[in-house]
Design a protein around this motif. Structure first.
Motif, mmCIF file in Angstrom:
data_model
loop_
_atom_site.group_PDB
_atom_site.id
_atom_site.type_symbol
_atom_site.label_atom_id
_atom_site.label_comp_id
_atom_site.label_asym_id
_atom_site.label_seq_id
_atom_site.Cartn_x
_atom_site.Cartn_y
_atom_site.Cartn_z
ATOM 1 N N TRP A 11 0.824 -1.208 0.000
ATOM 2 C CA TRP A 11 0.000 0.000 0.000
ATOM 3 C C TRP A 11 0.856 1.254 0.000
ATOM 4 O O TRP A 11 0.475 2.278 -0.582
ATOM 5 C CB TRP A 11 -0.962 -0.013 1.181
ATOM 6 N N ARG A 12 1.991 1.206 0.643
ATOM 7 C CA ARG A 12 2.894 2.374 0.625
ATOM 8 C C ARG A 12 3.398 2.647 -0.782
ATOM 9 O O ARG A 12 3.435 3.793 -1.236
ATOM 10 C CB ARG A 12 4.080 2.144 1.558
ATOM 11 N N VAL A 13 3.816 1.595 -1.471
ATOM 12 C CA VAL A 13 4.321 1.755 -2.840
ATOM 13 C C VAL A 13 3.209 2.276 -3.751
ATOM 14 O O VAL A 13 3.431 3.198 -4.549
ATOM 15 C CB VAL A 13 4.892 0.423 -3.365
ATOM 16 N N LEU A 14 2.018 1.696 -3.643
ATOM 17 C CA LEU A 14 0.896 2.177 -4.455
ATOM 18 C C LEU A 14 0.558 3.633 -4.121
ATOM 19 O O LEU A 14 0.227 4.418 -5.020
ATOM 20 C CB LEU A 14 -0.330 1.289 -4.249
ATOM 21 N N GLY A 15 0.648 4.007 -2.848
ATOM 22 C CA GLY A 15 0.397 5.389 -2.455
ATOM 23 C C GLY A 15 1.384 6.353 -3.080
ATOM 24 O O GLY A 15 1.009 7.441 -3.534
ATOM 25 N N VAL A 16 2.641 5.963 -3.129
ATOM 26 C CA VAL A 16 3.654 6.815 -3.754
ATOM 27 C C VAL A 16 3.403 6.936 -5.251
ATOM 28 O O VAL A 16 3.481 8.024 -5.825
ATOM 29 C CB VAL A 16 5.075 6.261 -3.480
ATOM 30 N N LEU A 17 3.079 5.826 -5.897
ATOM 31 C CA LEU A 17 2.855 5.857 -7.347
ATOM 32 C C LEU A 17 1.635 6.697 -7.718
ATOM 33 O O LEU A 17 1.687 7.504 -8.643
ATOM 34 C CB LEU A 17 2.687 4.431 -7.882
ATOM 35 N N PHE A 18 0.522 6.516 -6.997
ATOM 36 C CA PHE A 18 -0.682 7.260 -7.320
ATOM 37 C C PHE A 18 -0.670 8.669 -6.731
ATOM 38 O O PHE A 18 -1.347 9.555 -7.237
ATOM 39 C CB PHE A 18 -1.924 6.513 -6.841
ATOM 40 N N GLY A 19 0.080 8.883 -5.675
ATOM 41 C CA GLY A 19 0.126 10.189 -5.027
ATOM 42 C C GLY A 19 0.781 11.264 -5.858
ATOM 43 O O GLY A 19 0.535 12.453 -5.657
ATOM 44 N N ARG A 20 1.599 10.875 -6.793
ATOM 45 C CA ARG A 20 2.271 11.864 -7.647
ATOM 46 C C ARG A 20 1.294 12.611 -8.534
ATOM 47 O O ARG A 20 1.553 13.722 -8.938
ATOM 48 C CB ARG A 20 3.319 11.168 -8.513
ATOM 49 N N ARG A 21 0.174 11.975 -8.842
ATOM 50 C CA ARG A 21 -0.793 12.571 -9.763
ATOM 51 C C ARG A 21 -1.887 13.366 -9.054
ATOM 52 O O ARG A 21 -2.768 13.904 -9.704
ATOM 53 C CB ARG A 21 -1.435 11.467 -10.596
ATOM 54 N N ILE A 22 -1.851 13.437 -7.744
ATOM 55 C CA ILE A 22 -2.913 14.116 -7.005
ATOM 56 C C ILE A 22 -2.609 15.618 -6.913
ATOM 57 O O ILE A 22 -1.506 16.012 -6.562
ATOM 58 C CB ILE A 22 -3.055 13.528 -5.586
ATOM 59 N N ASP A 23 -3.614 16.417 -7.225
ATOM 60 C CA ASP A 23 -3.492 17.869 -7.108
ATOM 61 C C ASP A 23 -3.646 18.250 -5.634
ATOM 62 O O ASP A 23 -4.696 18.009 -5.034
ATOM 63 C CB ASP A 23 -4.579 18.541 -7.950
ATOM 64 N N GLU A 24 -2.616 18.833 -5.048
ATOM 65 C CA GLU A 24 -2.628 19.161 -3.621
ATOM 66 C C GLU A 24 -3.678 20.208 -3.259
ATOM 67 O O GLU A 24 -4.116 20.275 -2.116
ATOM 68 C CB GLU A 24 -1.249 19.644 -3.174
ATOM 69 N N ASP A 25 -4.062 21.029 -4.197
ATOM 70 C CA ASP A 25 -5.046 22.079 -3.940
ATOM 71 C C ASP A 25 -6.431 21.717 -4.464
ATOM 72 O O ASP A 25 -7.338 22.544 -4.453
ATOM 73 C CB ASP A 25 -4.586 23.396 -4.583
ATOM 74 N N GLY A 26 -6.595 20.494 -4.905
ATOM 75 C CA GLY A 26 -7.875 20.060 -5.458
ATOM 76 C C GLY A 26 -8.933 19.867 -4.378
ATOM 77 O O GLY A 26 -8.655 19.830 -3.177
ATOM 78 N N LEU A 27 -10.160 19.723 -4.831
ATOM 79 C CA LEU A 27 -11.293 19.571 -3.932
ATOM 80 C C LEU A 27 -11.167 18.310 -3.074
ATOM 81 O O LEU A 27 -11.478 18.327 -1.879
ATOM 82 C CB LEU A 27 -12.590 19.536 -4.744
#
Length: 117
Positions: free
Chosen positions: A25-41
């Motif tokens: 889950w940590r690895v998946l979080g790092v991989l998918f977390g790169r695409r998340i907009d920090e200021d998004g809703l």
């Protein structure tokens, strides 16, 4: 003596049952977390929920303590919350500084009151 009862067996059980499932889950979080907009809703909602949960935990520790906090008076617990907030704000919103400031007041207050060991 079976393999599970040895130290190596116990270490392998901890590795397989405890470490590896969490690491996926940590690895998946790092991989998918790169695409998340920090200021998004979505992230604003996540931050709001995390803040609400933290506020609920602090309120519970303050108003309905358990364990060693039961022996400390309300005024000391409330003072440590205020001290923690002051430490947080004084050191550029550092959570570590806030926790250390609150803990220092709790320990000093417990010592002064003669509560505990």
């Amino acid at each position: 003596m079976s393999f599970i009862q040895t130290e190596l067996g116990a270490a392998l059980v901890v590795l397989i049952v405890g470490f590896l499932p969490n690491e996926v889950w940590r690895v998946l979080g790092v991989l998918f977390g790169r695409r998340i907009d920090e200021d998004g809703l979505w992230m604003q909602w996540v931050r709001a929920v995390a803040t609400a949960l933290l506020a609920a935990v602090v309120a519970r520790l303050l108003l309905v303590p358990n364990g060693a906090l039961v022996a400390l008076p309300f005024w000391l617990r409330a003072g440590s919350v205020v001290m923690g907030l002051g430490g947080f704000l004084a050191f550029r919103r550092s959570v570590l500084a806030g926790v250390l400031a609150a803990e220092a007041l709790l320990v000093a207050g417990a010592w002064w009151l003669g509560v505990g060991g």
